[in-house]
Design a protein around this motif. Structure first.
Motif, PDB file in Angstrom:
ATOM      1  N   ARG A 253      -4.377  -2.836  11.477  1.00 55.99           N
ATOM      2  CA  ARG A 253      -5.083  -3.916  12.159  1.00 55.99           C
ATOM      3  C   ARG A 253      -4.279  -5.208  12.064  1.00 55.99           C
ATOM      4  O   ARG A 253      -4.129  -5.935  13.051  1.00 55.99           O
ATOM      5  N   ARG A 254      -3.751  -5.477  10.887  1.00 49.64           N
ATOM      6  CA  ARG A 254      -2.946  -6.694  10.702  1.00 49.64           C
ATOM      7  C   ARG A 254      -1.688  -6.643  11.580  1.00 49.64           C
ATOM      8  O   ARG A 254      -1.331  -7.641  12.207  1.00 49.64           O
ATOM      9  N   LEU A 255      -1.030  -5.508  11.619  1.00 51.34           N
ATOM     10  CA  LEU A 255       0.152  -5.373  12.456  1.00 51.34           C
ATOM     11  C   LEU A 255      -0.194  -5.606  13.919  1.00 51.34           C
ATOM     12  O   LEU A 255       0.463  -6.384  14.605  1.00 51.34           O
ATOM     13  N   ARG A 256      -1.249  -4.965  14.384  1.00 55.18           N
ATOM     14  CA  ARG A 256      -1.617  -5.084  15.801  1.00 55.18           C
ATOM     15  C   ARG A 256      -2.117  -6.482  16.156  1.00 55.18           C
ATOM     16  O   ARG A 256      -2.096  -6.873  17.313  1.00 55.18           O
TER      17      ARG A 256
ATOM     18  N   ALA B  24       1.505  -7.996  16.790  1.00 58.97           N
ATOM     19  CA  ALA B  24       2.524  -7.248  17.530  1.00 58.97           C
ATOM     20  C   ALA B  24       1.888  -6.472  18.677  1.00 58.97           C
ATOM     21  O   ALA B  24       0.787  -5.920  18.533  1.00 58.97           O
ATOM     22  N   SER B  25       2.606  -6.407  19.779  1.00 62.57           N
ATOM     23  CA  SER B  25       2.144  -5.631  20.928  1.00 62.57           C
ATOM     24  C   SER B  25       2.212  -4.140  20.604  1.00 62.57           C
ATOM     25  O   SER B  25       2.769  -3.735  19.574  1.00 62.57           O
ATOM     26  N   GLU B  26       1.674  -3.356  21.500  1.00 64.60           N
ATOM     27  CA  GLU B  26       1.738  -1.899  21.344  1.00 64.60           C
ATOM     28  C   GLU B  26       3.190  -1.445  21.218  1.00 64.60           C
ATOM     29  O   GLU B  26       3.554  -0.692  20.317  1.00 64.60           O
ATOM     30  N   ARG B  27       4.027  -1.903  22.143  1.00 67.64           N
ATOM     31  CA  ARG B  27       5.441  -1.510  22.123  1.00 67.64           C
ATOM     32  C   ARG B  27       6.131  -1.982  20.841  1.00 67.64           C
ATOM     33  O   ARG B  27       6.890  -1.243  20.218  1.00 67.64           O
ATOM     34  N   GLU B  28       5.881  -3.228  20.441  1.00 66.98           N
ATOM     35  CA  GLU B  28       6.487  -3.745  19.213  1.00 66.98           C
ATOM     36  C   GLU B  28       6.030  -2.946  18.000  1.00 66.98           C
ATOM     37  O   GLU B  28       6.824  -2.687  17.089  1.00 66.98           O
TER      38      GLU B  28
ATOM     39  N   GLU C  65       7.872   0.320  18.045  1.00 71.74           N
ATOM     40  CA  GLU C  65       9.272   0.078  17.705  1.00 71.74           C
ATOM     41  C   GLU C  65       9.437  -0.197  16.211  1.00 71.74           C
ATOM     42  O   GLU C  65      10.398   0.264  15.599  1.00 71.74           O
ATOM     43  N   LEU C  66       8.504  -0.933  15.621  1.00 77.09           N
ATOM     44  CA  LEU C  66       8.571  -1.180  14.183  1.00 77.09           C
ATOM     45  C   LEU C  66       8.537   0.142  13.416  1.00 77.09           C
ATOM     46  O   LEU C  66       9.330   0.347  12.495  1.00 77.09           O
ATOM     47  N   LEU C  67       7.640   1.045  13.794  1.00 75.24           N
ATOM     48  CA  LEU C  67       7.566   2.347  13.126  1.00 75.24           C
ATOM     49  C   LEU C  67       8.890   3.094  13.230  1.00 75.24           C
ATOM     50  O   LEU C  67       9.374   3.678  12.255  1.00 75.24           O
ATOM     51  N   LEU C  68       9.483   3.073  14.422  1.00 74.40           N
ATOM     52  CA  LEU C  68      10.764   3.758  14.625  1.00 74.40           C
ATOM     53  C   LEU C  68      11.895   3.078  13.863  1.00 74.40           C
ATOM     54  O   LEU C  68      12.760   3.747  13.283  1.00 74.40           O
ATOM     55  N   LEU C  69      11.903   1.738  13.845  1.00 73.58           N
ATOM     56  CA  LEU C  69      12.944   1.001  13.131  1.00 73.58           C
ATOM     57  C   LEU C  69      12.891   1.292  11.631  1.00 73.58           C
ATOM     58  O   LEU C  69      13.915   1.580  11.007  1.00 73.58           O
TER      59      LEU C  69
ATOM     60  N   LEU D  60       5.123  -8.069   9.390  1.00 75.61           N
ATOM     61  CA  LEU D  60       6.169  -7.072   9.661  1.00 75.61           C
ATOM     62  C   LEU D  60       6.781  -6.579   8.352  1.00 75.61           C
ATOM     63  O   LEU D  60       6.996  -5.368   8.173  1.00 75.61           O
ATOM     64  N   ARG D  61       7.041  -7.497   7.439  1.00 69.07           N
ATOM     65  CA  ARG D  61       7.630  -7.119   6.151  1.00 69.07           C
ATOM     66  C   ARG D  61       6.666  -6.257   5.339  1.00 69.07           C
ATOM     67  O   ARG D  61       7.065  -5.224   4.781  1.00 69.07           O
ATOM     68  N   GLU D  62       5.402  -6.678   5.260  1.00 74.25           N
ATOM     69  CA  GLU D  62       4.402  -5.891   4.527  1.00 74.25           C
ATOM     70  C   GLU D  62       4.253  -4.494   5.138  1.00 74.25           C
ATOM     71  O   GLU D  62       4.107  -3.505   4.413  1.00 74.25           O
ATOM     72  N   SER D  63       4.286  -4.415   6.452  1.00 69.07           N
ATOM     73  CA  SER D  63       4.167  -3.114   7.122  1.00 69.07           C
ATOM     74  C   SER D  63       5.368  -2.237   6.787  1.00 69.07           C
ATOM     75  O   SER D  63       5.206  -1.044   6.507  1.00 69.07           O
ATOM     76  N   ALA D  64       6.563  -2.828   6.804  1.00 69.31           N
ATOM     77  CA  ALA D  64       7.763  -2.062   6.459  1.00 69.31           C
ATOM     78  C   ALA D  64       7.700  -1.570   5.012  1.00 69.31           C
ATOM     79  O   ALA D  64       8.031  -0.410   4.722  1.00 69.31           O
ATOM     80  N   GLN D  65       7.258  -2.432   4.111  1.00 68.70           N
ATOM     81  CA  GLN D  65       7.136  -2.022   2.703  1.00 68.70           C
ATOM     82  C   GLN D  65       6.156  -0.863   2.554  1.00 68.70           C
ATOM     83  O   GLN D  65       6.422   0.102   1.839  1.00 68.70           O
ATOM     84  N   ALA D  66       5.014  -0.952   3.224  1.00 71.99           N
ATOM     85  CA  ALA D  66       4.009   0.109   3.142  1.00 71.99           C
ATOM     86  C   ALA D  66       4.535   1.409   3.736  1.00 71.99           C
ATOM     87  O   ALA D  66       4.302   2.488   3.177  1.00 71.99           O
ATOM     88  N   LEU D  67       5.235   1.320   4.856  1.00 76.64           N
ATOM     89  CA  LEU D  67       5.755   2.526   5.496  1.00 76.64           C
ATOM     90  C   LEU D  67       6.766   3.245   4.608  1.00 76.64           C
ATOM     91  O   LEU D  67       6.743   4.476   4.504  1.00 76.64           O
ATOM     92  N   VAL D  68       7.647   2.501   3.963  1.00 75.87           N
ATOM     93  CA  VAL D  68       8.616   3.138   3.066  1.00 75.87           C
ATOM     94  C   VAL D  68       7.891   3.761   1.879  1.00 75.87           C
ATOM     95  O   VAL D  68       8.194   4.881   1.467  1.00 75.87           O
TER      96      VAL D  68
END
Length: 178
Positions: A139-142, A145-149, A152-156, A120-128
Motif C-alpha cells: 500500500r505504501r509503495l502504491r 509509485a504508479s503500477e508500472r513503477e 519495475e521496482l520489483l524487477l529491479l 522505495l528503499r524500504e520496499s527494496a529492503q523488504a524484498l531482499v
C-alpha cells in the motif's frame, strides 16, 4: 580471493563485447569492469542480459537517482562489495550525495531522502529480506509509485539480488581504478 572464472580478453569476448567493456571502464574510471568481461564470456546470453538490465537501468521509468538508491540498497542488504563499489560512482552521477551513499551503504537512516525515496528503499529492503511485500508495504509503495513503477521496482530489486548472487559466487572483486 581469486575469481572463479577469469575475465575474458579481446579474443574470448569478441570485439563488440570487449569494446563495450572498455567503454564502460572509461565511464566508471576503472579497468574494463569484470562484470562485463566475465559475463561477456556467455556471448548471446550476455547480450540478452545486457538488454534486459539496460531496460531497468538506465532506461527504466524510475528516476536514475531512485534506481541507484535501490541498487545500493540491494547491494548493502546482500553484502555484495562489487555492486556497492560499482554503483557508488554511478549513484553520485545520478544525484545521490556522498553522505546519502555512505548512509545507504552503512544501512543507516538517511534523512535527506524524499518520502518517495524512503518508501522505495524500504520496499527494496523488504524484498531482499523476505522476497515479498506485506499488504501494508505494498500500500505504501502504491501510494508513491504508479503500477508500472511498482512492477519495475520489483524487477529491479530481483535483478540486482540475482546479480549479487552471481557476482559473489564468481568471487568478483571490485574493479581497480584506471
Amino acid at each position: 580471493m581469486t575469481a572463479r572464472i577469469a575475465p575474458g580478453n579481446l579474443r574470448e569476448l569478441g570485439p563488440v563485447r570487449w569494446g563495450f567493456a572498455r567503454a564502460a571502464g572509461r565511464v566508471t574510471g576503472t579497468e574494463p569492469p569484470a562484470i562485463f568481461t566475465t559475463l561477456g564470456r556467455t556471448k548471446g546470453l550476455f547480450t540478452g542480459w545486457l538488454h534486459f538490465a539496460g531496460r531497468l537501468m538506465p532506461f527504466g521509468c524510475l528516476e536514475r537517482r531512485e534506481s541507484e538508491l535501490v541498487i545500493l540498497t540491494v547491494a548493502t542488504a546482500r553484502g555484495c562489495e562489487y555492486e556497492r563499489e560499482h554503483h557508488r560512482l554511478l549513484g553520485q552521477r545520478a544525484g545521490l550525495t556522498s553522505a546519502e551513499i555512505e548512509g545507504i551503504l552503512a544501512d543507516e537512516v538517511v534523512a535527506s531522502l524524499s518520502p518517495r525515496e524512503r518508501v522505495l528503499r524500504e520496499s527494496a529492503q523488504a524484498l531482499v529480506a523476505t522476497k515479498d511485500l506485506d499488504d501494508e508495504q505494498w500500500r505504501r509503495l502504491r501510494s508513491v509509485a504508479s503500477e508500472r513503477e511498482s512492477i519495475e521496482l520489483l524487477l529491479l530489486v530481483g535483478h540486482y539480488d540475482m546479480l549479487a548472487t552471481t557476482l559473489m559466487t564468481l568471487r568478483l572483486e571490485p574493479d581497480k581504478k584506471a
